[in-house]
Design an enzyme around this catalytic site. Structure first.
Site, short mmCIF file in Angstrom:
data_model
loop_
_atom_site.label_atom_id
_atom_site.label_comp_id
_atom_site.label_asym_id
_atom_site.label_seq_id
_atom_site.Cartn_x
_atom_site.Cartn_y
_atom_site.Cartn_z
N ASN A 152 -7.27 -0.86 14.10
CA ASN A 152 -8.68 -1.04 13.72
C ASN A 152 -8.86 -2.32 12.88
OD1 ASN A 152 -7.46 -0.30 11.34
ND2 ASN A 152 -8.95 1.28 10.79
N GLU A 162 -9.62 -1.14 4.86
CA GLU A 162 -10.16 -0.70 6.14
C GLU A 162 -11.39 -1.55 6.52
OE1 GLU A 162 -8.44 1.16 8.02
OE2 GLU A 162 -8.13 3.19 7.29
N ASP A 185 0.82 -1.20 0.00
CA ASP A 185 0.00 0.00 0.00
C ASP A 185 0.86 1.26 0.00
OD1 ASP A 185 0.95 -0.19 2.61
OD2 ASP A 185 -1.00 -0.57 3.51
N HIS A 204 -7.18 -3.09 10.15
CA HIS A 204 -6.97 -2.98 8.70
C HIS A 204 -5.84 -3.89 8.24
CE1 HIS A 204 -4.24 0.81 9.20
NE2 HIS A 204 -3.52 -0.29 9.30
P1 PGA Z 1 2.74 -0.81 12.57
O1 PGA Z 1 1.51 -0.65 11.56
O2 PGA Z 1 3.55 -1.97 12.02
O3 PGA Z 1 3.50 0.49 12.46
O4 PGA Z 1 2.18 -1.09 13.90
C1 PGA Z 1 0.71 -1.74 11.27
C2 PGA Z 1 -0.43 -1.35 10.35
O5 PGA Z 1 -1.03 -0.28 10.55
O6 PGA Z 1 -0.75 -2.13 9.44
#
Ligand code: PGA
Length: 245
Positions: free
Chosen positions: A136, A143, A67, A138
């Site tokens: 959340n 999302e 992404d 995602h």
């Molecule tokens: P993080 O992010 O590895 O910085 O915790 C994970 C995500 O939001 O997919």
């Protein structure tokens, strides 16, 4: 799906690096899809070390980015572009021809998504996805509520994603959309490796393992993935009812 719990972040990261290198060893022309974020940082650093040590050749694989933040240029140190180049692609000496990362500056979003869809389809699907997990739930920028038949698309980001995402940037950014490989493509990958570490991810891991597997918490769909591997450290596993080892 398989759950693996490791004593700490170092061991978790080493195991993830082993999986990446193992995938390329068994299929040198694999299509690999990589997330960014704090979670996979060490795994990526260890990947190039391990590839070198075990003489695993990455020159025939193809790598896509899971992404990207829309409107953030690749030179911004908070972009997924910058992260992947810094921690993974440069250390592994991956040739530009072996990589496709979303162009978040595109004037034609549809075209950009089509490009990613055709790379994935042209390779017969993704062999290996490494993803982190958002608070959340995602999965990439898929999302909560994203339909399971979704291909690459531009998503409107939830407030929590935007707020937490600020940690990657040196300056204040105003991002409202993200571009992402779709849930369908992630779920069809032969292997889906999802990683989480630290106490702050404990409620997320609890929900994935003990809540309902549904699009309302996309990461929970890993439970329906035959090639799903959820790897966490002890802290992230600390709220699970059944202690897994
Ligand atoms: P993080 O992010 O590895 O910085 O915790 C994970 C995500 O939001 O997919």
């Amino acid at each position: 799906m398989e759950l693996k719990v490791f004593p700490d972040y170092n061991e978790l990261s080493a195991a993830a690096a082993e999986m990446i290198v193992g995938c390329v060893r068994s299929k040198p022309d694999a299509l690999l899809c990589f997330a960014t974020g704090d979670t996979p940082k060490l795994a990526y650093q260890l990947t190039s070390v391990l590839a070198q040590k075990n003489n695993v050749d990455f020159s025939s694989c193809f790598i896509i980015g899971l992404d990207e933040w829309m409107g953030i240029p690749p030179e911004n140190t908070g972009s997924c572009h910058y992260f992947l180049h810094h921690y993974l692609l440069s250390p592994l000496k991956i040739n530009q021809r072996q990589v496709y990362l979303f162009n978040a500056m595109t004037a034609n979003e549809e075209d950009e998504c089509d490009k990613m869809d055709s790379i994935i389809a042209g390779n017969g699907g993704i062999d290996f996805v490494l993803a982190g997990i958002g608070l959340n739930g995602h999965l990439g920028f898929n999302e909560p509520g994203t339909a399971t038949n979704t291909m690459a698309h531009v998503a409107i980001l939830e407030e929590i994603t935007k707020t937490i995402g600020q940690k990657y940037f040196e300056e204040n950014v105003n991002v409202s959309n993200g571009i992402t490989v779709g849930l369908k493509q992630v779920m069809q990958a032969k292997t889906l490796l999802m990683m989480a570490n630290g106490r702050k991810k404990a409620p997320v891991i609890k929900r994935i393992m003990e809540g309902e597997a549904s699009i309302h918490f996309p990461a929970s769909l890993i439970r329906q993935h035959i090639g799903g591997v959820l790897m966490v450290d002890n802290e992230a596993a600390s709220q699970l009812e059944t202690p897994f080892k």
